[in-house]
Design a protein around this motif. Structure first.
Motif, PDB file in Angstrom:
ATOM      1  N   TYR A  55      -3.765   7.260  -3.677  1.00 32.01           N
ATOM      2  CA  TYR A  55      -3.669   7.149  -2.218  1.00 32.01           C
ATOM      3  C   TYR A  55      -2.290   6.633  -1.796  1.00 32.01           C
ATOM      4  O   TYR A  55      -1.662   7.188  -0.895  1.00 32.01           O
ATOM      5  CB  TYR A  55      -4.764   6.229  -1.677  1.00 32.01           C
ATOM      6  CG  TYR A  55      -4.775   6.152  -0.172  1.00 32.01           C
ATOM      7  CD1 TYR A  55      -5.480   7.084   0.581  1.00 32.01           C
ATOM      8  CD2 TYR A  55      -4.058   5.176   0.501  1.00 32.01           C
ATOM      9  CE1 TYR A  55      -5.478   7.036   1.963  1.00 32.01           C
ATOM     10  CE2 TYR A  55      -4.048   5.114   1.883  1.00 32.01           C
ATOM     11  CZ  TYR A  55      -4.757   6.043   2.607  1.00 32.01           C
ATOM     12  OH  TYR A  55      -4.737   6.000   3.981  1.00 32.01           O
ATOM     13  N   LEU A  56      -1.813   5.568  -2.439  1.00 31.12           N
ATOM     14  CA  LEU A  56      -0.501   5.019  -2.092  1.00 31.12           C
ATOM     15  C   LEU A  56       0.605   6.051  -2.315  1.00 31.12           C
ATOM     16  O   LEU A  56       1.518   6.179  -1.494  1.00 31.12           O
ATOM     17  CB  LEU A  56      -0.204   3.760  -2.909  1.00 31.12           C
ATOM     18  CG  LEU A  56      -1.035   2.527  -2.609  1.00 31.12           C
ATOM     19  CD1 LEU A  56      -0.665   1.392  -3.554  1.00 31.12           C
ATOM     20  CD2 LEU A  56      -0.881   2.095  -1.167  1.00 31.12           C
ATOM     21  N   LYS A  57       0.515   6.796  -3.392  1.00 33.94           N
ATOM     22  CA  LYS A  57       1.534   7.805  -3.701  1.00 33.94           C
ATOM     23  C   LYS A  57       1.570   8.890  -2.621  1.00 33.94           C
ATOM     24  O   LYS A  57       2.646   9.322  -2.209  1.00 33.94           O
ATOM     25  CB  LYS A  57       1.248   8.424  -5.066  1.00 33.94           C
ATOM     26  CG  LYS A  57       2.338   9.357  -5.552  1.00 33.94           C
ATOM     27  CD  LYS A  57       2.044   9.818  -6.965  1.00 33.94           C
ATOM     28  CE  LYS A  57       3.179  10.668  -7.499  1.00 33.94           C
ATOM     29  NZ  LYS A  57       2.901  11.121  -8.875  1.00 33.94           N
ATOM     30  N   ALA A  58       0.400   9.276  -2.140  1.00 35.17           N
ATOM     31  CA  ALA A  58       0.317  10.330  -1.125  1.00 35.17           C
ATOM     32  C   ALA A  58       0.625   9.832   0.282  1.00 35.17           C
ATOM     33  O   ALA A  58       1.298  10.510   1.061  1.00 35.17           O
ATOM     34  CB  ALA A  58      -1.080  10.960  -1.150  1.00 35.17           C
ATOM     35  N   GLU A  59       0.138   8.645   0.625  1.00 38.40           N
ATOM     36  CA  GLU A  59       0.217   8.168   2.004  1.00 38.40           C
ATOM     37  C   GLU A  59       1.335   7.162   2.285  1.00 38.40           C
ATOM     38  O   GLU A  59       1.701   6.962   3.435  1.00 38.40           O
ATOM     39  CB  GLU A  59      -1.129   7.541   2.407  1.00 38.40           C
ATOM     40  CG  GLU A  59      -2.305   8.493   2.320  1.00 38.40           C
ATOM     41  CD  GLU A  59      -2.180   9.685   3.253  1.00 38.40           C
ATOM     42  OE1 GLU A  59      -1.630   9.537   4.359  1.00 38.40           O
ATOM     43  OE2 GLU A  59      -2.631  10.790   2.853  1.00 38.40           O
ATOM     44  N   ALA A  60       1.840   6.521   1.254  1.00 38.87           N
ATOM     45  CA  ALA A  60       2.911   5.527   1.433  1.00 38.87           C
ATOM     46  C   ALA A  60       3.888   5.631   0.264  1.00 38.87           C
ATOM     47  O   ALA A  60       4.039   4.699  -0.528  1.00 38.87           O
ATOM     48  CB  ALA A  60       2.308   4.124   1.526  1.00 38.87           C
TER      49      ALA A  60
END
Length: 152
Positions: free
Chosen positions: A47-52
């Motif tokens: 999630y962090l890689k995709a969204e932030a």
């Protein structure tokens, strides 16, 4: 299920992002105690890689695992996919911890640890009877229900 795990990981990731934003930090350290097979870590990092992505590049994720077998699984399932992961094969009590600085937000996660804590509650009443406290999830709101019990 994997769909539930993915939703749960996203919720945790969003919460961690809210901490980072509220603190105005530019980097992040997440330490997960007793991470099981690494499903939550993998979902949070995906999630962090995709969204932030900018924060992801400045993220360090530490998996603190007592079991050598689970640590090996975490290295394979999470650390090989996300290079920011460090697997520390030690008991959480023995772990040295992390040091935060003025630009790094820090989150400590213990979902599997909390899940495995004792959860049954037996109450000894003044009249000598016993009851077990149970949490009922339906109907909402949750309620505590006491049911008679005996010790064997």
């Amino acid at each position: 299920t994997s769909k539930t795990s993915l939703g749960y990981a996203r919720a945790v990731a969003k919460y961690v992002l809210s901490i980072v934003a509220a603190e105005g930090k530019s980097s992040l350290v997440i330490a997960e105690l007793g991470p099981g097979n690494g499903t939550l870590a993998r979902g949070v990092l995906d999630y962090l890689k995709a969204e932030a992505p900018a924060l992801y590049k400045n993220t360090r994720y530490i998996l603190v695992e007592k079991s050598a077998k689970l640590a090996a699984i975490q290295r394979q399932r999470v650390a090989q996919v996300h290079r920011c992961v460090e697997v520390v094969n030690t008991d959480a009590i023995e772990w040295a911890g992390v040091r935060a600085d003025n630009v790094t937000a820090c989150a400590i996660i213990g979902m599997e640890v909390l899940d495995n804590l004792p959860h049954d509650r037996v109450i000894a009443h003044k009249d000598g009877t016993l009851s077990e406290a149970l949490v009922r999830v339906h109907p909402i709101p949750y309620t505590i229900h006491h049911t008679p019990c005996t010790l064997y």
